[in-house]
Design an enzyme around this catalytic site. Structure first.
Site, PDB file in Angstrom:
ATOM      1  N   VAL A  17       0.837  -1.203   0.000  1.00 46.31           N
ATOM      2  CA  VAL A  17       0.000   0.000   0.000  1.00 46.31           C
ATOM      3  C   VAL A  17       0.880   1.264   0.000  1.00 46.31           C
ATOM      4  O   VAL A  17       0.604   2.226  -0.719  1.00 46.31           O
ATOM      5  CB  VAL A  17      -0.972  -0.028   1.199  1.00 46.31           C
ATOM      6  CG1 VAL A  17      -1.746   1.264   1.313  1.00 46.31           C
ATOM      7  CG2 VAL A  17      -1.942  -1.198   1.067  1.00 46.31           C
ATOM      8  N   LYS A  37       8.609  -6.284  -7.722  1.00 50.04           N
ATOM      9  CA  LYS A  37       8.424  -7.176  -6.573  1.00 50.04           C
ATOM     10  C   LYS A  37       9.486  -8.258  -6.740  1.00 50.04           C
ATOM     11  O   LYS A  37       9.426  -9.070  -7.672  1.00 50.04           O
ATOM     12  CB  LYS A  37       7.015  -7.776  -6.569  1.00 50.04           C
ATOM     13  CG  LYS A  37       6.749  -8.758  -5.435  1.00 50.04           C
ATOM     14  CD  LYS A  37       6.573  -8.115  -4.076  1.00 50.04           C
ATOM     15  CE  LYS A  37       6.279  -9.161  -3.001  1.00 50.04           C
ATOM     16  NZ  LYS A  37       6.107  -8.556  -1.663  1.00 50.04           N
ATOM     17  N   SER A 171      -0.339   1.744   8.078  1.00 50.20           N
ATOM     18  CA  SER A 171      -1.783   1.812   8.279  1.00 50.20           C
ATOM     19  C   SER A 171      -2.059   2.582   9.577  1.00 50.20           C
ATOM     20  O   SER A 171      -1.889   2.036  10.667  1.00 50.20           O
ATOM     21  CB  SER A 171      -2.339   0.386   8.344  1.00 50.20           C
ATOM     22  OG  SER A 171      -3.747   0.420   8.448  1.00 50.20           O
ATOM     23  N   PRO A 200      -3.451   6.252   5.807  1.00 50.29           N
ATOM     24  CA  PRO A 200      -4.600   5.933   6.652  1.00 50.29           C
ATOM     25  C   PRO A 200      -5.100   4.505   6.458  1.00 50.29           C
ATOM     26  O   PRO A 200      -5.066   3.979   5.338  1.00 50.29           O
ATOM     27  CB  PRO A 200      -5.671   6.943   6.224  1.00 50.29           C
ATOM     28  CG  PRO A 200      -5.132   7.710   5.084  1.00 50.29           C
ATOM     29  CD  PRO A 200      -3.720   7.323   4.842  1.00 50.29           C
ATOM     30  N   ALA A 201      -5.543   3.899   7.539  1.00 49.39           N
ATOM     31  CA  ALA A 201      -6.170   2.578   7.447  1.00 49.39           C
ATOM     32  C   ALA A 201      -7.344   2.671   6.480  1.00 49.39           C
ATOM     33  O   ALA A 201      -8.058   3.679   6.459  1.00 49.39           O
ATOM     34  CB  ALA A 201      -6.654   2.141   8.822  1.00 49.39           C
TER      35      ALA A 201
HETATM   36  N1  LIG Z   1      -3.430   1.657   4.788  1.00 53.33           N
HETATM   37  C1  LIG Z   1      -4.091   0.549   4.463  1.00 53.33           C
HETATM   38  N2  LIG Z   1      -5.371   0.612   4.049  1.00 53.33           N
HETATM   39  C2  LIG Z   1      -6.070  -0.488   3.742  1.00 53.33           C
HETATM   40  N3  LIG Z   1      -5.598  -1.700   3.794  1.00 53.33           N
HETATM   41  C3  LIG Z   1      -4.323  -1.824   4.191  1.00 53.33           C
HETATM   42  C4  LIG Z   1      -3.497  -0.723   4.543  1.00 53.33           C
HETATM   43  N4  LIG Z   1      -2.293  -1.174   4.873  1.00 53.33           N
HETATM   44  C5  LIG Z   1      -2.374  -2.497   4.755  1.00 53.33           C
HETATM   45  N5  LIG Z   1      -3.580  -2.878   4.349  1.00 53.33           N
HETATM   46  C6  LIG Z   1      -4.075  -4.238   4.109  1.00 53.33           C
HETATM   47  O1  LIG Z   1      -3.355  -5.110   4.922  1.00 53.33           O
HETATM   48  C7  LIG Z   1      -2.896  -6.219   4.185  1.00 53.33           C
HETATM   49  C8  LIG Z   1      -1.400  -6.180   4.139  1.00 53.33           C
HETATM   50  O2  LIG Z   1      -0.956  -4.996   3.493  1.00 53.33           O
HETATM   51  P1  LIG Z   1       0.166  -5.078   2.392  1.00 53.33           P
HETATM   52  O3  LIG Z   1      -0.190  -6.090   1.346  1.00 53.33           O
HETATM   53  O4  LIG Z   1       0.445  -3.693   1.906  1.00 53.33           O
HETATM   54  O5  LIG Z   1       1.371  -5.629   3.307  1.00 53.33           O
HETATM   55  P2  LIG Z   1       2.821  -6.028   2.865  1.00 53.33           P
HETATM   56  O6  LIG Z   1       3.721  -5.476   3.915  1.00 53.33           O
HETATM   57  O7  LIG Z   1       3.036  -5.567   1.482  1.00 53.33           O
HETATM   58  O8  LIG Z   1       2.798  -7.620   2.955  1.00 53.33           O
HETATM   59  P3  LIG Z   1       3.751  -8.675   2.146  1.00 53.33           P
HETATM   60  O9  LIG Z   1       4.877  -8.992   3.056  1.00 53.33           O
HETATM   61  O10 LIG Z   1       2.807  -9.822   1.960  1.00 53.33           O
HETATM   62  O11 LIG Z   1       4.177  -8.065   0.868  1.00 53.33           O
HETATM   63  C9  LIG Z   1      -3.517  -6.101   2.795  1.00 53.33           C
HETATM   64  O12 LIG Z   1      -4.686  -6.865   2.760  1.00 53.33           O
HETATM   65  C10 LIG Z   1      -3.806  -4.623   2.662  1.00 53.33           C
HETATM   66  O13 LIG Z   1      -4.902  -4.378   1.814  1.00 53.33           O
HETATM   67 MG   LIG Z   2       3.350  -6.642  -0.170  1.00 48.10          MG
END
Ligand SMILES: Nc1ncnc2c1ncn2[C@@H]1O[C@H](COP(=O)(O)OP(=O)(O)OP(=O)(O)O)[C@@H](O)[C@H]1O
Ligand SMILES: [Mg+2]
Length: 238
Positions: A17, A37, A171, A200-201
């Protein structure tokens, strides 16, 4: 700063995000963006991975992935169990460097946290960042427990001679609890690096047009946004 590496204090902290917010902000400033990625795990061949999620939220970015493995495990373990070649740090660096010749900004998202193994030799995202001499942005969660893992991550970056660009909260809750609010002061204090934003969440669930319009307001000027740490702290910190 053509290449920026995005790590986090763990999995699910919001790296994807935040990467989308960085991409949207750079696109809004008229820059071309590629998102790499390094290794995508836990996703089948036909499913959208993290890079596709960034494109969905941010818009016209080049997406790239060195490998994907079906099981939701550390890339090294997932590769071994799939009987496939692992991703090597030098491959990540080479691909990012190639993308940097064709784009104004390349965002490299790791898998999980900084020291998650990519290969059986112990290669990590930190090794790729070192080869690239790229700044590393640390995505952290807001609440209780984040101070320790964020400080450990920044210390490890420094110990390797890497440049920790700052911390972004992945978040930021609507009704932040006391720990989250105190962390706005304590995160920069314990890490010695600035807080460079708070997404923001719920941001990941916004319609893409709204996400793109809002993203620059979540990131500090150093990340080309207009988020002001001082006024955010004044508003949110106890
Ligand atoms: N600010 C945000 N708003 C809405 N959803 C969020 C937010 N931050 C995280 N999430 C949700 O939380 C989950 C994890 O977020 P994200 O995929 O960005 O994590 P990541 O650190 O990239 O994980 P990974 O290690 O799997 O790559 C997702 O389902 C994402 O939609
Ligand atoms: Mg990720």
């Amino acid at each position: 700063m053509p290449v920026m590496v995005i790590t986090g204090t763990g999995t699910e902290v919001g790296k994807t995000v935040v990467t989308a917010a960085l991409a949207a902000t750079a696109l809004a400033a008229g820059r071309s963006v590629a998102v790499l990625k390094a290794a995508q795990t836990g996703v089948r061949p036909e499913e959208p991975g993290d890079a596709a999620e960034v494109a969905r939220l941010a818009g016209a970015v080049t997406t790239d992935e060195l490998a994907r493995y079906p099981e939701p495990l550390a890339p090294s373990t997932a590769a071994r169990r799939a009987g496939r070649a692992p991703v090597r740090p030098h491959e990540v660096a080479e691909r990012a460097a190639k993308l940097a010749t064709e784009h104004d900004l390349v965002l490299v998202e790791g898998a999980g946290g900084l020291l998650v193994r990519f290969d059986a030799a112990g290669g990590t995202l930190a090794d790729a960042a070192a080869l690239l001499a790229a700044p590393v942005l640390v995505v952290a969660s807001a609440g209780l427990g984040t101070l320790n893992v964020t400080e450990l991550t920044v210390r490890e970056l420094r110990g390797r001679g890497l440049d920790p660009a700052g911390v972004v909260i992945g978040s930021w809750p609507d009704g932040p609890d006391l720990a989250s609010r105190c962390n706005l002061l304590d995160l920069p204090d314990v890490t010695g690096v600035p807080l460079l934003g708070a997404v923001p969440a719920g941001a990941g669930a916004l319609a893409p047009a709204r996400f793109r319009g809002s993203a620059p307001h979540w990131l500090a000027p150093r990340l080309e946004g207009s988020w002001d740490a001082e006024s955010f702290r004044t508003r949110e910190a106890p």
